[in-house]
Design a protein around this motif. Structure first.
Motif, PDB file in Angstrom:
ATOM      1  N   GLU A 293       0.827  -1.211   0.000  1.00 10.93           N
ATOM      2  CA  GLU A 293       0.000   0.000   0.000  1.00 10.93           C
ATOM      3  C   GLU A 293       0.860   1.260   0.000  1.00 10.93           C
ATOM      4  N   CYS A 294       1.936   1.244   0.752  1.00 11.43           N
ATOM      5  CA  CYS A 294       2.813   2.413   0.776  1.00 11.43           C
ATOM      6  C   CYS A 294       4.022   2.139  -0.131  1.00 11.43           C
ATOM      7  N   PRO A 295       4.281   3.045  -1.090  1.00 12.30           N
ATOM      8  CA  PRO A 295       5.398   2.816  -2.012  1.00 12.30           C
ATOM      9  C   PRO A 295       6.766   2.726  -1.317  1.00 12.30           C
TER      10      PRO A 295
ATOM     11  N   GLU B 223       8.341   4.279  14.046  1.00 10.89           N
ATOM     12  CA  GLU B 223       8.112   5.537  13.348  1.00 10.89           C
ATOM     13  C   GLU B 223       7.404   6.568  14.226  1.00 10.89           C
ATOM     14  N   GLY B 224       7.997   7.743  14.350  1.00  9.14           N
ATOM     15  CA  GLY B 224       7.351   8.836  15.063  1.00  9.14           C
ATOM     16  C   GLY B 224       7.488   8.774  16.573  1.00  9.14           C
TER      17      GLY B 224
ATOM     18  N   GLY C   1       3.156  10.845  15.019  1.00  6.07           N
ATOM     19  CA  GLY C   1       4.340  11.623  14.674  1.00  6.07           C
ATOM     20  C   GLY C   1       4.456  11.764  13.187  1.00  6.07           C
ATOM     21  N   SER C   2       5.464  12.467  12.747  1.00  3.73           N
ATOM     22  CA  SER C   2       5.636  12.646  11.319  1.00  3.73           C
ATOM     23  C   SER C   2       6.025  11.311  10.714  1.00  3.73           C
ATOM     24  N   SER C   3       5.647  11.064   9.495  1.00  2.00           N
ATOM     25  CA  SER C   3       5.950   9.765   8.916  1.00  2.00           C
ATOM     26  C   SER C   3       6.506   9.927   7.522  1.00  2.00           C
ATOM     27  N   ILE C   4       7.120   8.851   7.076  1.00  3.28           N
ATOM     28  CA  ILE C   4       7.730   8.853   5.759  1.00  3.28           C
ATOM     29  C   ILE C   4       6.667   8.982   4.669  1.00  3.28           C
ATOM     30  N   SER C   5       5.463   8.413   4.924  1.00  6.07           N
ATOM     31  CA  SER C   5       4.431   8.512   3.893  1.00  6.07           C
ATOM     32  C   SER C   5       3.913   9.945   3.788  1.00  6.07           C
TER      33      SER C   5
ATOM     34  N   LEU D 267       6.184  11.548   1.506  1.00  2.38           N
ATOM     35  CA  LEU D 267       5.910  11.082   0.149  1.00  2.38           C
ATOM     36  C   LEU D 267       4.728  11.839  -0.441  1.00  2.38           C
TER      37      LEU D 267
ATOM     38  N   ASN E 182      -5.832  11.161  -4.973  1.00  2.00           N
ATOM     39  CA  ASN E 182      -5.947  10.403  -3.713  1.00  2.00           C
ATOM     40  C   ASN E 182      -4.569   9.944  -3.231  1.00  2.00           C
TER      41      ASN E 182
ATOM     42  N   THR F 124      -2.634  11.031   0.278  1.00  2.00           N
ATOM     43  CA  THR F 124      -2.385  10.105   1.385  1.00  2.00           C
ATOM     44  C   THR F 124      -0.982   9.485   1.361  1.00  2.00           C
ATOM     45  N   GLY F 125      -0.346   9.491   0.196  1.00  2.00           N
ATOM     46  CA  GLY F 125       0.948   8.812   0.078  1.00  2.00           C
ATOM     47  C   GLY F 125       0.767   7.298  -0.006  1.00  2.00           C
ATOM     48  N   LYS F 126      -0.503   6.850  -0.141  1.00  2.00           N
ATOM     49  CA  LYS F 126      -0.790   5.409  -0.173  1.00  2.00           C
ATOM     50  C   LYS F 126      -1.463   5.051  -1.504  1.00  2.00           C
ATOM     51  N   VAL F 127      -1.174   3.856  -1.983  1.00  2.00           N
ATOM     52  CA  VAL F 127      -1.694   3.374  -3.252  1.00  2.00           C
ATOM     53  C   VAL F 127      -2.925   2.513  -2.988  1.00  2.00           C
TER      54      VAL F 127
ATOM     55  N   LEU G 142       9.559   6.558  -6.842  1.00  2.00           N
ATOM     56  CA  LEU G 142      10.147   5.284  -6.398  1.00  2.00           C
ATOM     57  C   LEU G 142      11.659   5.370  -6.520  1.00  2.00           C
TER      58      LEU G 142
ATOM     59  N   ILE H 294      12.945   7.563  -3.692  1.00  2.00           N
ATOM     60  CA  ILE H 294      12.897   6.920  -2.365  1.00  2.00           C
ATOM     61  C   ILE H 294      13.947   5.806  -2.271  1.00  2.00           C
TER      62      ILE H 294
END
Lengths: 331, 163
Positions: A153-155, A199-200, B43-47, B50, B78, B82-85, B102, B105
């Motif tokens: 779901e997340c690249p 994470e976080g 917290g802050s996230s990598i996604s 993205l 979308n 969201t940074g999500k597929v 990709l 990253i």
């Protein structure tokens, strides 16, 4: 394999964790799933789990049947992720008796296989996760692309879907402000340094998780090797730092913490974590001897929801009292 | 220290906010922090990072709002948000849009790890193929078939670049 915190042998490297992300090819990812799809997903995965080798003895647990306190306590024991705890409705997990193997169903991906072991045994943990993945793949068809690998779901997870991490206890590096330097060095080869709960999360008790960030274009074996190399360099650095401190100074810090934990009547999580970290340092450095206590297990049992679950302490005040009592009786 | 909001419980959460360069700090108890939407696990996230990268693409190319995945209905907007597929198919539909991210990253867009149903690694397969071609090349050169040898040489070069 044994429980990573109950059977902890001490040392700078506390635990090794492997996570593999997998998705079924014919279903949208969890964010796009309907409640009915979650029912189908759980049924298909639970059937595939039944076919796993019987020595794993995974227990299938419907999260709707688990009390919220226990769900949060599961996060504290690293059985499930904080994100899974937030969206636990209609989800399920399969868990081994010692909690070293857990399969989250419906987290960010359809399937997340997690194996945690004590110490630095990443290879052993990977072998178990890999064999579970291979066995599940006998009956489940995973979303996979020849060029992009396993689709997630997340690249940020595509490719191997592997997150390998080591948890390290770095009190002296931390007190010298060297963690940023460690994080920079790790970042240069695609690794990240994070707090105890991933994470976080912030670090507590000087515990840091080092894990791979890159999952595409690097094999599982190489990602794990990179992590091992950097982790052993960080471990070496922590040892060097410890050796440069005057023995009397380190003894003083350790025994002050021991004194507080022995006599305090109220201990907040933060204060407890700070001092138990020093007890761990004292034991690992041979300053406190002949004491039959396991600081890693203690720092897990002293977490708020673990206390709520085990000591019926509900408010923060009651928990601080229960936490102080627990450690006082042990020392 | 007591919580600055309720004044009853001990403050366990320290919150630092920076708005237009102005720093404000607050010490709150767990309950009041949760009420304000601060959780110890958030917290802050990598996604998040993205989605901000992808968001810029959408801003510069409005037609991306229209493009949808036929399989799950997810639009590129979308994904950017969201940074999500949405599903496995999305990676094909938005292949061009996702490619550059990709690459950014992961530094690579060629999977070299495990393949379903097989325990051996793909990289081993590629290496085998290269050594096979190298033998073929030597033979072709020995037979003075230079045109065919050039084709094989290019194939080897391509495989080595993909590794």
């Amino acid at each position: 394999m044994a429980c990573w915190y109950k059977n902890n042998n001490g040392g700078i490297v506390i635990s090794a964790r492997i996570r593999l992300a997998r998705n079924l090819s014919d279903m949208p990812f969890p964010r796009r799933m309907t409640p009915q799809m979650f029912i189908d997903l759980k049924e298909r995965v639970s059937n595939a789990i039944k076919a796993l080798p019987s020595d794993l003895a995974l227990k299938f647990i419907e999260m709707n049947n688990v009390p919220e306190t226990e769900i949060n306590a599961m996060v504290e024991r690293h059985v499930i992720s904080p994100d899974f705890a937030k969206n636990y409705k209609d989800r399920a997990i399969a868990l081994s008796a010692d909690e070293s193997v857990s399969i989250m169903i419906g987290e960010e991906d359809h399937i997340r296989i997690q194996v945690i072991s004590e110490g630095a045994s990443l290879d052993e943990a990977y072998d178990i996760a890999n064999s579970i993945d291979t066995a599940l793949n006998e009956s489940l068809h995973f979303a996979f692309d020849d060029r992009l690998g396993y689709l997630t779901e997340c690249p940020t997870n595509i490719g191997t879907g592997l997150r390998a991490s080591l948890m390290l206890h770095l009190p002296v590096c931390e007190s010298r402000g060297e963690i940023n330097m460690v994080a920079d060095a790790a970042g240069k080869i695609g690794l990240t340094v994070r707090g105890m709960y991933g994470e976080g999360s912030k670090s507590s008790a000087s515990l840091y998780q080092i894990s791979n960030q890159i999952t595409l274009g690097i094999s599982e074996k190489n990602a794990i090797e990179n992590l091992k190399i950097i982790a052993s360099q960080i471990e070496e650095r922590e040892k060097q730092c410890r050796n440069t401190i005057e023995k009397i100074n380190i003894e003083d810090t350790v025994f002050r913490s021991l004194g507080i934990l022995k006599y305090a009547r109220l201990l907040s999580t933060d204060e407890f974590m700070k001092h138990i970290s020093m007890i761990k340092l004292g034991i690992d450095e041979g300053i406190i001897e002949g004491r039959n206590i396991n600081p890693v297990e203690l720092l897990i049992s002293a977490q708020p929801y673990m206390l709520m679950k085990n000591c019926v302490a509900q408010t923060p005040g009651e928990r601080d009292e229960a936490r102080a009592k627990m450690i006082r009786e042990l020392l | 220290m007591l919580c600055q909001v309720c004044g009853k419980n001990n403050a366990t959460t320290h919150i630092k906010t920076v708005i237009n360069g102005k720093v404000t700090e607050q010490n709150l108890c767990g309950y009041c922090a949760a009420k304000k939407g601060y959780s110890s696990f958030s917290g802050s996230s990598i996604s998040g990072l993205l989605s901000s990268m992808l968001g810029n693409t959408v801003k510069t190319d409005a037609s991306l709002y229209e493009k949808h995945c036929q399989n799950c209905g997810t639009s590129f907007a979308n994904i950017a948000e969201t940074g999500k597929v949405g599903c496995a198919e999305c990676y094909k539909v938005f292949e061009d849009e996702l490619y550059v991210y990709l690459k950014r990253i992961h530094g690579s867009v060629k999977h070299t790890g495990k393949t379903p149903g097989r325990k051996e690694l793909v990289v081993a397969k590629t290496t085998d193929r290269i050594s096979e071609l190298k033998i073929k090349l030597t033979n072709l050169v020995a037979e003075e078939k230079y045109e065919e040898a050039a084709v094989v040489r290019d194939q080897i070069k391509k495989l080595e670049e993909e590794k």
